[in-house]
Design a protein around this motif. Structure first.
Motif, PDB file in Angstrom:
ATOM      1  N   SER A 137       0.845  -1.181   0.000  1.00 16.63           N
ATOM      2  CA  SER A 137       0.000   0.000   0.000  1.00 16.63           C
ATOM      3  C   SER A 137       0.885   1.237   0.000  1.00 16.63           C
ATOM      4  CB  SER A 137      -0.896  -0.016   1.239  1.00 16.63           C
ATOM      5  OG  SER A 137      -1.688   1.135   1.258  1.00 16.63           O
ATOM      6  N   ASP A 138       0.783   2.024  -1.028  1.00 16.50           N
ATOM      7  CA  ASP A 138       1.555   3.259  -1.152  1.00 16.50           C
ATOM      8  C   ASP A 138       0.597   4.428  -0.935  1.00 16.50           C
ATOM      9  OD1 ASP A 138       2.761   5.602  -2.080  1.00 16.50           O
ATOM     10  OD2 ASP A 138       3.854   4.565  -3.660  1.00 16.50           O
ATOM     11  N   PRO A 139       0.728   5.157   0.184  1.00 15.32           N
ATOM     12  CA  PRO A 139      -0.227   6.236   0.482  1.00 15.32           C
ATOM     13  C   PRO A 139      -0.299   7.316  -0.608  1.00 15.32           C
ATOM     14  CG  PRO A 139       1.142   5.765   2.395  1.00 15.32           C
ATOM     15  CD  PRO A 139       1.701   4.970   1.258  1.00 15.32           C
ATOM     16  N   GLN A 140       0.832   7.656  -1.217  1.00 16.22           N
ATOM     17  CA  GLN A 140       0.800   8.684  -2.262  1.00 16.22           C
ATOM     18  C   GLN A 140       0.073   8.185  -3.511  1.00 16.22           C
ATOM     19  OE1 GLN A 140       1.668  12.035  -2.036  1.00 16.22           O
ATOM     20  NE2 GLN A 140       0.445  11.977  -3.902  1.00 16.22           N
ATOM     21  N   VAL A 174     -13.419  -5.888  -1.066  1.00 20.85           N
ATOM     22  CA  VAL A 174     -12.411  -5.054  -0.401  1.00 20.85           C
ATOM     23  C   VAL A 174     -13.103  -4.029   0.500  1.00 20.85           C
ATOM     24  CG1 VAL A 174     -10.616  -3.295  -0.757  1.00 20.85           C
ATOM     25  CG2 VAL A 174     -10.627  -5.369  -2.162  1.00 20.85           C
ATOM     26  N   ALA A 175     -14.175  -3.427   0.027  1.00 19.06           N
ATOM     27  CA  ALA A 175     -14.887  -2.410   0.805  1.00 19.06           C
ATOM     28  C   ALA A 175     -15.394  -2.973   2.125  1.00 19.06           C
ATOM     29  CB  ALA A 175     -16.047  -1.839  -0.004  1.00 19.06           C
ATOM     30  N   SER A 225      -7.151   1.093   0.406  1.00 18.07           N
ATOM     31  CA  SER A 225      -7.849   0.153  -0.478  1.00 18.07           C
ATOM     32  C   SER A 225      -9.357   0.249  -0.295  1.00 18.07           C
ATOM     33  CB  SER A 225      -7.387  -1.276  -0.214  1.00 18.07           C
ATOM     34  OG  SER A 225      -6.047  -1.441  -0.615  1.00 18.07           O
ATOM     35  N   ARG A 226      -9.804   0.392   0.958  1.00 12.42           N
ATOM     36  CA  ARG A 226     -11.248   0.529   1.201  1.00 12.42           C
ATOM     37  C   ARG A 226     -11.783   1.839   0.627  1.00 12.42           C
ATOM     38  NH1 ARG A 226      -9.826  -1.375   6.264  1.00 12.42           N
ATOM     39  NH2 ARG A 226     -10.465   0.546   7.278  1.00 12.42           N
TER      40      ARG A 226
END
Length: 140
Positions: free
Chosen positions: A40-43, A75-76, A85-86
């Motif tokens: 998971s890459d926040p940017q 995923v949600a 991701s959500r």
């Protein structure tokens, strides 16, 4: 009735959101997509959200649409998925989806319809007509 020029009735923007590796691959050697979801890459998530938040409808090929719509719905609802991701999943779930197919199909997912386009001309005409409707941007 008077015709409106494009300046008076601008078309919606159609954009492509596609994940691929730096060497140009969109799937692993056996079609696997796990490489896209492992980190998971926040940017990257912020960039994707900025793009997706402008859209309220999108296009995806059939039969891929059924699997992808169900994937994002899962995923949600998954408390173990990252918040990013959500967030993406909830945004995607809120979009109306056109599943593009060359022939009539049944699609068993909510907020989606099959857009039948047997050839490039029919697809161009359908997308142009949808772009002229009021609304946000259109994702692909």
């Amino acid at each position: 009735m008077t015709a409106l020029s494009l300046e008076e009735n601008p078309m919606r923007t159609l954009f492509l959101n596609m994940t691929m590796s730096l060497d140009g691959y969109v799937a692993g050697p056996n079609g696997e997509l796990d490489w896209m979801t492992t980190t998971s890459d926040p940017q990257l998530t912020a960039d994707i959200m900025a793009l997706l938040s402008r859209a309220d409808e999108g296009f995806i090929g059939y039969p891929t649409a059924e699997g992808m719509i169900r994937y994002w719905a899962d995923v949600a609802r998954n408390p173990e998925a990252s918040q990013g991701s959500r967030d993406i999943a909830n945004t995607v779930a809120g979009m109306r989806t056109f599943a593009v197919s060359k022939k009539p199909e049944q699609i068993g997912v909510p907020n989606a319809e099959v857009l039948v386009a047997p050839d490039d001309e029919a697809l161009t005409a359908a997308v142009t007509e949808i772009k002229q409707r009021p609304g946000g941007d259109l994702g692909l």
